[in-house]
Design an enzyme around this catalytic site. Structure first.
Site, PDB file in Angstrom:
ATOM      1  N   ASN A  13     125.750  66.315 -41.271  1.00 23.43           N
ATOM      2  CA  ASN A  13     127.069  66.900 -41.537  1.00 23.43           C
ATOM      3  C   ASN A  13     128.095  65.773 -41.467  1.00 23.43           C
ATOM      4  OD1 ASN A  13     129.485  68.265 -41.526  1.00 23.43           O
ATOM      5  ND2 ASN A  13     129.212  69.164 -39.481  1.00 23.43           N
ATOM      6  N   TRP A  14     128.592  65.365 -42.629  1.00 19.38           N
ATOM      7  CA  TRP A  14     129.494  64.217 -42.671  1.00 19.38           C
ATOM      8  C   TRP A  14     130.932  64.565 -42.303  1.00 19.38           C
ATOM      9  CZ3 TRP A  14     127.682  61.544 -47.870  1.00 19.38           C
ATOM     10  CH2 TRP A  14     126.425  60.956 -47.640  1.00 19.38           C
ATOM     11  N   LYS A  15     131.210  65.847 -42.133  1.00 15.55           N
ATOM     12  CA  LYS A  15     132.581  66.270 -41.775  1.00 15.55           C
ATOM     13  C   LYS A  15     133.573  65.610 -42.736  1.00 15.55           C
ATOM     14  CE  LYS A  15     130.879  67.032 -37.188  1.00 15.55           C
ATOM     15  NZ  LYS A  15     131.152  67.183 -35.774  1.00 15.55           N
ATOM     16  N   HIS A  99     130.640  76.604 -38.933  1.00 19.49           N
ATOM     17  CA  HIS A  99     130.636  75.465 -38.003  1.00 19.49           C
ATOM     18  C   HIS A  99     131.721  75.672 -36.944  1.00 19.49           C
ATOM     19  CE1 HIS A  99     131.136  71.430 -36.407  1.00 19.49           C
ATOM     20  NE2 HIS A  99     129.897  71.213 -36.812  1.00 19.49           N
ATOM     21  N   GLU A 101     133.851  73.772 -35.724  1.00 17.96           N
ATOM     22  CA  GLU A 101     135.175  73.213 -36.067  1.00 17.96           C
ATOM     23  C   GLU A 101     135.926  74.156 -36.999  1.00 17.96           C
ATOM     24  OE1 GLU A 101     133.702  69.368 -37.241  1.00 17.96           O
ATOM     25  OE2 GLU A 101     133.220  68.960 -35.139  1.00 17.96           O
ATOM     26  N   GLU A 171     124.566  75.040 -31.926  1.00 19.29           N
ATOM     27  CA  GLU A 171     125.343  73.854 -31.563  1.00 19.29           C
ATOM     28  C   GLU A 171     126.278  74.209 -30.417  1.00 19.29           C
ATOM     29  OE1 GLU A 171     125.625  70.983 -35.146  1.00 19.29           O
ATOM     30  OE2 GLU A 171     127.252  72.414 -35.314  1.00 19.29           O
ATOM     31  N   GLY A 177     130.030  65.896 -30.842  1.00 16.93           N
ATOM     32  CA  GLY A 177     130.883  64.721 -30.914  1.00 16.93           C
ATOM     33  C   GLY A 177     131.301  64.179 -29.556  1.00 16.93           C
ATOM     34  N   SER A 217     125.433  65.928 -30.732  1.00 18.02           N
ATOM     35  CA  SER A 217     125.098  64.577 -30.255  1.00 18.02           C
ATOM     36  C   SER A 217     123.613  64.235 -30.397  1.00 18.02           C
ATOM     37  CB  SER A 217     125.583  64.377 -28.806  1.00 18.02           C
ATOM     38  OG  SER A 217     127.002  64.492 -28.763  1.00 18.02           O
ATOM     39  N   GLY A 238     125.892  65.193 -36.741  1.00 19.55           N
ATOM     40  CA  GLY A 238     127.225  64.789 -37.176  1.00 19.55           C
ATOM     41  C   GLY A 238     127.349  63.282 -37.166  1.00 19.55           C
ATOM     42  N   GLY A 239     127.939  62.742 -36.094  1.00 22.06           N
ATOM     43  CA  GLY A 239     128.248  61.315 -36.002  1.00 22.06           C
ATOM     44  C   GLY A 239     127.103  60.396 -36.403  1.00 22.06           C
TER      45      GLY A 239
HETATM   46  P1  PGA Z   1     127.644  65.490 -33.577  1.00 19.83           P
HETATM   47  O1  PGA Z   1     128.071  66.725 -34.514  1.00 19.83           O
HETATM   48  O2  PGA Z   1     126.206  65.166 -33.936  1.00 19.83           O
HETATM   49  O3  PGA Z   1     128.589  64.390 -33.905  1.00 19.83           O
HETATM   50  O4  PGA Z   1     127.762  65.955 -32.155  1.00 19.83           O
HETATM   51  C1  PGA Z   1     127.191  67.772 -34.795  1.00 19.83           C
HETATM   52  C2  PGA Z   1     127.871  68.792 -35.685  1.00 19.83           C
HETATM   53  O5  PGA Z   1     129.071  69.000 -35.556  1.00 19.83           O
HETATM   54  O6  PGA Z   1     127.222  69.412 -36.560  1.00 19.83           O
END
Ligand code: PGA
Length: 256
Positions: A13-15, A99, A101, A171, A177, A217, A238-239
């Site tokens: 997930n590149w956000k 998600h 966010e 999640e 993050g 993470s 994500g990251g």
């Molecule tokens: P993260 O994000 O791996 O940076 O914790 C995961 C996500 O939001 O899908």
């Protein structure tokens, strides 16, 4: 069916990172490193603005492209929104829905998540529906309560026959993050609870076909232990999906 009979899914997930050109370069390099049989389904989710170039770069490779959100209507006066059919017409095959966010910053509700999951399936897109508790909810002992609300409500418009096309990403919001990962045992416990909720919602046979991913993470140094858990069928990253070497290592997690 045990977890290892479901095909593993690793999704990045590149956000709101990477321009279209940056995403295309990444996808081309990823495809080259993975070859034609990476041993699991590999998906990257760029922003809407990067989808076209990512799909073009992924053509003919093992890499698939997902969107990070979708609206449920087919078309209409909905400024700023993108429909499921618009995504499939680009060659997008799956979509992240709900998600945390989106729930936290953009008012996403369980009801909207259900409509988006339904519309995605109708258009031939595979939904990756996200669920998970906040830190406060975990501290208050409400994790199972949150999951027992989010899982059935998000799937309220799904038919059991559609289970194999569905993925759920557990999640925990406090692990996204933040560098704080749920221990593999905590992730396994919450995910096996999600599978029991799935069984109650869709029936046991259908619940066995839904892939459940862990997200929060996930990194090269913890992916092997996470993927070794019985009910964990993949990861939403994500990251660590923004860096090529780290995402490749995650895709090549150790098969136990
Ligand atoms: P993260 O994000 O791996 O940076 O914790 C995961 C996500 O939001 O899908």
């Amino acid at each position: 069916m045990n977890g290892k009979l479901r095909r593993p899914l690793i999704a990045g997930n590149w956000k709101m990172y990477k321009t279209g050109a940056e995403g295309a370069d990444f996808v081309a390099a990823l495809a080259a490193q993975l070859g034609s049989n990476p041993g699991c389904q590999v998906v990257v989710a760029p922003t809407f603005a990067g989808l076209y170039q990512a799909v073009a770069a992924a053509a003919g490779s093992a890499v698939e492209v997902a969107a990070q959100d979708v609206f449920w209507e087919r078309e209409g006066a909905y400024t700023g929104e993108v429909s499921p059919g618009m995504l499939t017409s680009l060659g997008v095959t799956s979509v992240v829905i709900g998600h945390s966010e989106r729930r936290q910053y953009f008012g996403e509700t369980d009801e909207n998540v259900a409509k988006k999951v339904r519309a995605a399936l109708d258009a031939g897109l595979a939904p990756i529906m996200c669920v998970g508790e906040t830190e406060y909810q975990r501290d208050e002992g409400q994790t199972e309560h949150v999951l027992s609300t989010q899982v059935p409500s998000g799937l309220s418009l799904v038919d059991p026959s559609e289970a194999a096309r569905l993925a759920i990403a557990y999640e925990p919001v406090w692990a996204i993050g933040t560098g704080k990962t749920a221990t593999p045992a905590m992730a396994q416990q919450a995910i096996s609870f999600c599978r029991r909720e799935l069984a109650a919602t869709l029936g046991g046979a259908a619940a066995d076909r839904v892939r459940i991913l862990y997200g929060g993470s996930v990194k090269p140094d913890n992916v092997d232990e996470i993927m070794a858990q019985a009910d964990i069928d993949g990861a939403l990253v994500g990251g660590a999906s923004l860096d090529l070497a780290s995402f490749v290592r995650i895709v090549k997690f150790e098969r136990s």
